[in-house]
Design a protein around this motif. Structure first.
Motif, PDB file in Angstrom:
ATOM      1  N   TYR A   3      41.976  28.213  39.908  1.00 61.03           N
ATOM      2  CA  TYR A   3      42.921  28.575  39.551  1.00 61.03           C
ATOM      3  C   TYR A   3      42.949  29.264  38.335  1.00 61.03           C
ATOM      4  N   ASN A   4      44.002  30.093  37.774  1.00 65.56           N
ATOM      5  CA  ASN A   4      43.999  30.616  36.206  1.00 65.56           C
ATOM      6  C   ASN A   4      44.877  29.512  35.657  1.00 65.56           C
ATOM      7  N   ARG A   5      44.838  29.072  34.520  1.00 65.53           N
ATOM      8  CA  ARG A   5      45.568  28.165  33.786  1.00 65.53           C
ATOM      9  C   ARG A   5      46.749  28.669  33.342  1.00 65.53           C
ATOM     10  N   ARG A   6      46.574  29.701  32.651  1.00 68.57           N
ATOM     11  CA  ARG A   6      47.762  30.444  32.208  1.00 68.57           C
ATOM     12  C   ARG A   6      48.798  30.991  33.196  1.00 68.57           C
ATOM     13  N   GLN A   7      48.393  31.664  34.421  1.00 66.52           N
ATOM     14  CA  GLN A   7      49.112  32.217  35.335  1.00 66.52           C
ATOM     15  C   GLN A   7      49.663  31.071  36.309  1.00 66.52           C
ATOM     16  N   ASP A   8      48.865  30.205  36.632  1.00 62.48           N
ATOM     17  CA  ASP A   8      49.061  29.550  37.645  1.00 62.48           C
ATOM     18  C   ASP A   8      49.628  27.876  37.332  1.00 62.48           C
ATOM     19  N   ILE A   9      49.410  27.496  36.018  1.00 68.38           N
ATOM     20  CA  ILE A   9      50.189  26.330  35.468  1.00 68.38           C
ATOM     21  C   ILE A   9      51.216  26.790  34.496  1.00 68.38           C
ATOM     22  N   HIS A  10      50.861  27.293  33.437  1.00 70.09           N
ATOM     23  CA  HIS A  10      51.929  27.764  32.343  1.00 70.09           C
ATOM     24  C   HIS A  10      53.178  28.508  32.794  1.00 70.09           C
ATOM     25  N   ALA A  11      52.733  29.748  33.482  1.00 72.71           N
ATOM     26  CA  ALA A  11      53.768  30.442  33.911  1.00 72.71           C
ATOM     27  C   ALA A  11      54.841  29.859  34.849  1.00 72.71           C
ATOM     28  N   ARG A  12      54.262  29.115  35.710  1.00 73.48           N
ATOM     29  CA  ARG A  12      55.235  28.399  36.400  1.00 73.48           C
ATOM     30  C   ARG A  12      55.904  27.100  36.067  1.00 73.48           C
TER      31      ARG A  12
ATOM     32  N   ARG B 183      35.624  30.224  33.217  1.00 68.64           N
ATOM     33  CA  ARG B 183      36.998  29.705  32.307  1.00 68.64           C
ATOM     34  C   ARG B 183      37.959  29.560  33.223  1.00 68.64           C
ATOM     35  N   ASP B 184      37.844  29.167  34.474  1.00 78.09           N
ATOM     36  CA  ASP B 184      38.753  29.144  35.374  1.00 78.09           C
ATOM     37  C   ASP B 184      38.915  27.454  35.700  1.00 78.09           C
ATOM     38  N   ILE B 185      40.001  26.947  36.314  1.00 76.24           N
ATOM     39  CA  ILE B 185      40.054  25.526  36.580  1.00 76.24           C
ATOM     40  C   ILE B 185      40.176  25.232  38.026  1.00 76.24           C
ATOM     41  N   ILE B 186      39.426  24.129  38.517  1.00 73.69           N
ATOM     42  CA  ILE B 186      39.286  23.858  39.711  1.00 73.69           C
ATOM     43  C   ILE B 186      40.001  22.665  40.042  1.00 73.69           C
ATOM     44  N   PHE B 187      41.185  22.556  41.086  1.00 73.60           N
ATOM     45  CA  PHE B 187      41.899  21.294  41.119  1.00 73.60           C
ATOM     46  C   PHE B 187      41.010  20.221  42.083  1.00 73.60           C
ATOM     47  N   VAL B 188      41.171  19.259  41.164  1.00 79.94           N
ATOM     48  CA  VAL B 188      40.190  18.036  41.603  1.00 79.94           C
ATOM     49  C   VAL B 188      41.221  17.194  42.768  1.00 79.94           C
ATOM     50  N   GLY B 189      42.460  16.947  42.534  1.00 80.15           N
ATOM     51  CA  GLY B 189      43.192  16.277  43.223  1.00 80.15           C
ATOM     52  C   GLY B 189      44.453  15.495  42.342  1.00 80.15           C
ATOM     53  N   GLU B 190      45.389  14.810  43.048  1.00 82.28           N
ATOM     54  CA  GLU B 190      46.355  14.116  42.631  1.00 82.28           C
ATOM     55  C   GLU B 190      45.619  12.829  42.298  1.00 82.28           C
TER      56      GLU B 190
ATOM     57  N   SER C 127      49.317  19.352  46.684  1.00 76.41           N
ATOM     58  CA  SER C 127      50.195  18.844  45.652  1.00 76.41           C
ATOM     59  C   SER C 127      50.617  19.911  44.855  1.00 76.41           C
ATOM     60  N   TYR C 128      52.168  20.316  44.717  1.00 75.75           N
ATOM     61  CA  TYR C 128      52.759  21.129  44.187  1.00 75.75           C
ATOM     62  C   TYR C 128      52.246  22.690  44.508  1.00 75.75           C
ATOM     63  N   GLY C 129      51.544  22.685  45.704  1.00 76.56           N
ATOM     64  CA  GLY C 129      51.160  24.077  45.991  1.00 76.56           C
ATOM     65  C   GLY C 129      49.678  24.182  45.835  1.00 76.56           C
ATOM     66  N   PHE C 130      49.326  23.043  45.294  1.00 74.84           N
ATOM     67  CA  PHE C 130      47.516  23.400  44.590  1.00 74.84           C
ATOM     68  C   PHE C 130      46.693  22.872  45.905  1.00 74.84           C
ATOM     69  N   GLU C 131      45.442  23.267  45.846  1.00 77.46           N
ATOM     70  CA  GLU C 131      44.643  22.874  46.963  1.00 77.46           C
ATOM     71  C   GLU C 131      43.445  22.411  46.345  1.00 77.46           C
ATOM     72  N   LYS C 132      42.694  21.186  47.152  1.00 76.77           N
ATOM     73  CA  LYS C 132      41.582  20.799  46.416  1.00 76.77           C
ATOM     74  C   LYS C 132      40.333  21.842  46.562  1.00 76.77           C
ATOM     75  N   GLY C 133      39.637  21.915  45.471  1.00 80.35           N
ATOM     76  CA  GLY C 133      38.648  22.849  45.396  1.00 80.35           C
ATOM     77  C   GLY C 133      38.915  24.158  45.064  1.00 80.35           C
ATOM     78  N   ARG C 134      40.063  24.728  45.116  1.00 78.59           N
ATOM     79  CA  ARG C 134      40.268  26.024  44.842  1.00 78.59           C
ATOM     80  C   ARG C 134      40.326  26.095  43.435  1.00 78.59           C
TER      81      ARG C 134
END
Length: 270
Positions: A11-20, A101-108, A2-9
């Motif tokens: 991510y860095n909130r600032r770089q992968d969400i807010h920057a995009r 202090r990272d974030i894990i994608f749970v899913g849509e 979903s939007y390029g995010f993979e379950k269980g991976r």
């Protein structure tokens, strides 16, 4: 994905969400200003701030609304979650890890309903809190697609579909229709509206189901994933070829945009 995010991976909130995608860097509910997506954050330290998210045995995620002090209100981020399906916005859940202090994608997710509860705020004072009931979109697709569409009175189906498009009312003593029932309501109406003809290319349905209905596939134009309740104005009945073209074709994105442009005429022709 979903939007390029993979379950269980991770991510860095600032770089992968807010920057995009932009959005508030402080809130746990982040509607993206220029995208049809809402990011929501959960984490083990939530109770420190008046949040007590929980996953039930059946997979339902109980997600507490925003607002650390005083009574929570059904406004801003909380309303964005409750109305996300009617607004055609995807809802992506992440889990914050500590001390990493990272974030894990749970899913849509899809918001099934919400309820008011008594809880404590960040200062320990009692207050009213909003608890959203969220379901993984994959489980919704699996259950809804396993049922055959019911093609009946188009007006009645349309009324059910529009009623299913949002969850603006909280849970009461009378339990609302489940997410699966409401998702099926939208699908049944869209397939009945198509009257056996692809609303994309105009070709007849490729075959007839065992129950006598024409086989077409509902496509949620303003979602990355297909499934979950959505507004009928953003769902179109496609033949398998057109559906695959949207998701796998080299011109998939532009074709999807052209389908969205057609929807006002399709949905207002009745």
């Amino acid at each position: 994905m979903s939007y390029g995010f993979e379950k269980g991976r991770s991510y860095n909130r600032r770089q992968d969400i807010h920057a995009r995608f932009g959005g508030s860097q402080q809130s746990g509910i982040i509607p993206a200003p220029a995208h049809n997506v809402i990011f929501i954050m959960s984490g083990a330290r939530g109770p420190e701030y008046g949040y007590d998210d929980e996953v039930l045995e059946d997979g339902t995620v109980l997600y507490f609304g925003e607002g650390q002090r005083g009574h929570q209100q059904y406004i801003r981020g909380n309303r964005a979650i409750g109305d996300h399906a009617a607004d055609g916005r995807s809802l992506l859940l992440f889990h914050k890890r500590y001390p990493q202090r990272d974030i894990i994608f749970v899913g849509e997710m899809v918001c099934e309903s919400f309820e008011w509860r008594q809880g404590r705020d960040a200062d320990g004072a009692m207050r009213q809190v909003i608890v959203f009931h969220l379901r993984h979109i994959d489980s919704i697709v699996e259950q809804v697609e396993a049922t055959a569409p019911i093609l009946d009175d188009l007006g009645a189906l349309r009324a059910l579909a529009y009623a299913a498009a949002g969850v603006r009312e909280p849970m009461t003593g009378n339990k609302p229709r489940t997410i699966y029932e409401r998702s099926a309501d939208v699908r049944n109406y869209v397939l009945a509206r198509a009257r056996g003809t692809c609303e994309g290319c105009g070709a007849p349905a490729p075959f007839v189901r065992r129950d006598g209905s024409h086989y077409l596939e509902p496509h949620h134009i303003r979602r990355v994933s297909d499934g979950g309740p959505d507004h009928p104005a953003f769902v179109i009945g496609l033949c398998p070829n057109c559906h695959r073209r949207v998701h796998a074709g080299i011109d998939g994105a532009s074709y999807n945009t052209s389908l969205l442009a057609r929807m006002p005429a399709i949905e207002t022709k009745l």
